[in-house]
Design a protein around this motif. Structure first.
Motif, short mmCIF file in Angstrom:
data_model
loop_
_atom_site.label_atom_id
_atom_site.label_comp_id
_atom_site.label_asym_id
_atom_site.label_seq_id
_atom_site.Cartn_x
_atom_site.Cartn_y
_atom_site.Cartn_z
N SER A 156 0.80 -1.23 0.00
CA SER A 156 0.00 0.00 0.00
C SER A 156 0.83 1.27 0.00
O SER A 156 0.30 2.36 -0.21
CB SER A 156 -0.95 0.02 1.21
OG SER A 156 -0.20 -0.02 2.42
N LEU A 157 2.15 1.20 0.24
CA LEU A 157 2.98 2.40 0.34
C LEU A 157 3.00 3.20 -0.96
O LEU A 157 3.21 4.42 -0.92
CB LEU A 157 4.41 2.02 0.72
CG LEU A 157 4.65 1.67 2.19
CD1 LEU A 157 6.08 1.23 2.41
CD2 LEU A 157 4.31 2.86 3.09
N ALA A 158 2.77 2.55 -2.07
CA ALA A 158 2.78 3.26 -3.36
C ALA A 158 1.72 4.36 -3.40
O ALA A 158 1.87 5.33 -4.14
CB ALA A 158 2.56 2.28 -4.51
N ARG A 159 0.68 4.22 -2.61
CA ARG A 159 -0.41 5.20 -2.61
C ARG A 159 -0.22 6.31 -1.58
O ARG A 159 -1.14 7.09 -1.34
CB ARG A 159 -1.75 4.47 -2.39
CG ARG A 159 -2.10 3.50 -3.51
CD ARG A 159 -3.50 2.96 -3.38
NE ARG A 159 -3.65 2.09 -2.22
CZ ARG A 159 -3.39 0.78 -2.21
NH1 ARG A 159 -2.94 0.20 -3.31
NH2 ARG A 159 -3.58 0.05 -1.13
N THR A 160 0.95 6.34 -0.96
CA THR A 160 1.25 7.36 0.05
C THR A 160 2.36 8.28 -0.47
O THR A 160 2.78 8.18 -1.62
CB THR A 160 1.71 6.69 1.36
OG1 THR A 160 3.04 6.16 1.19
CG2 THR A 160 0.78 5.56 1.76
N ASP A 161 2.86 9.15 0.39
CA ASP A 161 4.00 10.00 0.03
C ASP A 161 5.27 9.55 0.74
O ASP A 161 6.18 10.33 1.00
CB ASP A 161 3.71 11.47 0.35
CG ASP A 161 3.58 11.73 1.84
OD1 ASP A 161 3.45 10.76 2.63
OD2 ASP A 161 3.60 12.92 2.24
N ALA A 162 5.34 8.24 1.05
CA ALA A 162 6.48 7.72 1.82
C ALA A 162 7.80 7.97 1.11
O ALA A 162 8.81 8.30 1.76
CB ALA A 162 6.29 6.22 2.08
N LEU A 163 7.85 7.79 -0.20
CA LEU A 163 9.10 8.02 -0.92
C LEU A 163 9.45 9.51 -0.93
O LEU A 163 10.62 9.87 -0.75
CB LEU A 163 9.00 7.50 -2.36
CG LEU A 163 10.23 7.76 -3.24
CD1 LEU A 163 11.49 7.15 -2.64
CD2 LEU A 163 10.00 7.22 -4.65
N ALA A 164 8.48 10.37 -1.12
CA ALA A 164 8.75 11.82 -1.10
C ALA A 164 9.38 12.22 0.22
O ALA A 164 10.32 13.02 0.26
CB ALA A 164 7.46 12.59 -1.36
N GLN A 165 8.86 11.69 1.32
CA GLN A 165 9.43 12.00 2.63
C GLN A 165 10.87 11.51 2.74
O GLN A 165 11.74 12.19 3.28
CB GLN A 165 8.58 11.38 3.74
CG GLN A 165 7.18 11.98 3.87
CD GLN A 165 6.43 11.38 5.03
OE1 GLN A 165 6.98 11.13 6.08
NE2 GLN A 165 5.14 11.13 4.84
N SER A 166 11.12 10.32 2.19
CA SER A 166 12.47 9.76 2.24
C SER A 166 13.44 10.58 1.41
O SER A 166 14.59 10.82 1.82
CB SER A 166 12.44 8.31 1.74
OG SER A 166 13.70 7.70 1.87
N LEU A 167 12.99 11.04 0.24
CA LEU A 167 13.87 11.81 -0.65
C LEU A 167 14.40 13.06 0.04
O LEU A 167 15.55 13.46 -0.18
CB LEU A 167 13.11 12.21 -1.91
CG LEU A 167 12.72 11.09 -2.89
CD1 LEU A 167 11.96 11.66 -4.07
CD2 LEU A 167 13.94 10.31 -3.35
#
Length: 291
Positions: free
Chosen positions: A212-223
């Motif tokens: 489900s992480l693809a539908r969040t902004d988890a990567l943006a936060q990590s970047l």
């Protein structure tokens, strides 16, 4: 772990495997499988090139790109991520956030302490970002390819059709073609027999359910927390970002050291397959950029 001997791989994939070195590293209750090309012809001074595939995928997401990348003098390391392809599932969890540790463990055994160029497609882009955040010494640079997890949703939800309950092979193939057209490839005429057979071999071995992480902004936060330079290459017709390329650019720009977004014309989500030559050119240009 699923043995690839039980899954019929297309002849093109079988031929590519015959030119690779295969290495297994610890993962869960089994092994993570890596395929490597180009070590004998590697140009001195170039970082190992790690290609991380997308969800419901395997190393075969990069089938059309490996020859050009290895020919450029790169040592190309392409795993089946944990829970996909021939690799064992992680001990716990079913999403990108649990994969950096087994990937790093494998890279430590294969590449020692060398910083690597991490190139992640789709789900693999999230893995690359999370890996670079948790193990900053491992990442020379990160290149995101069609990655989600940026908090940018498509105009309409992409609905994929269920297929596991279908017993008729022709009907199942028709559903797989529909799903490829809905998400992966721009224009139905791009869905050739190779694309279909690669896709089927991949999805049959996907054991990472409930992502489900693809539908969040988890990567943006990590970047925003990465120490290394970040580049991005996306298909101009990516179904995840059609009509939202400005929002995509803004989300990517949250990376602390964002170097640029390249768009591949006429390509959908699986851009490195659909427009392999154009993608390879864009990626090699990115990899040759100064850090």
């Amino acid at each position: 772990m699923t043995d690839s001997a039980n899954i019929e791989l297309p002849p093109e994939a079988q031929a590519m495997l015959r030119t690779a070195s295969r290495v297994e590293t610890p993962c869960g209750d089994g092994a993570m499988v890596w395929h490597a090309w180009g070590q004998a012809t590697r140009r001195p001074g170039l970082a190992p090139l790690v290609l991380l595939h997308g969800g419901s995928g395997s190393w075969m997401h990069w089938l059309r790109n490996i020859p050009a990348l290895a020919a450029s003098g790169r040592w190309v390391l392409v795993p089946d991520l944990p829970g996909f392809g021939d690799s064992a599932a992680p001990r716990q969890g079913t999403d990108a956030d649990v994969l950096p540790e087994p990937v790093e463990q494998g890279l430590a055994l294969l590449a020692g302490e060398a910083a690597c160029d991490l190139v992640g497609f789709s789900f693999g882009g999230m893995v690359a970002g999370f890996l670079a955040e948790r193990f900053p010494a491992r990442a020379a640079r990160v290149v995101l390819v069609g990655a989600p997890g940026l908090g940018v949703a498509p105009e309409k939800a992409i609905r994929l059709r269920a297929w596991r309950h279908i017993t008729d092979a022709g009907q199942r193939d028709a559903i797989h073609r529909h799903n490829l057209a809905a998400l992966m490839l721009y224009r139905e005429d791009a869905i050739d027999e190779l694309a279909l057979r690669l896709h089927i071999a991949n999805v049959l071995r996907d054991r990472m359910k409930g992502r489900s992480l693809a539908r969040t902004d988890a990567l943006a936060q990590s970047l925003a927390r990465l120490r290394c330079p970040v580049w991005a290459i996306y298909g101009e017709e990516d179904a995840l970002y059609r009509g939202k390329l400005d929002a995509l650019g803004a989300a990517l720009a949250q990376a602390a050291d964002f170097r640029g977004l390249a768009l591949v014309e006429g390509a959908g989500h699986w851009l490195q397959f659909q427009r392999a030559a154009a993608f390879d050119k864009a990626l090699l240009t990115t990899l040759e950029a100064a850090l």
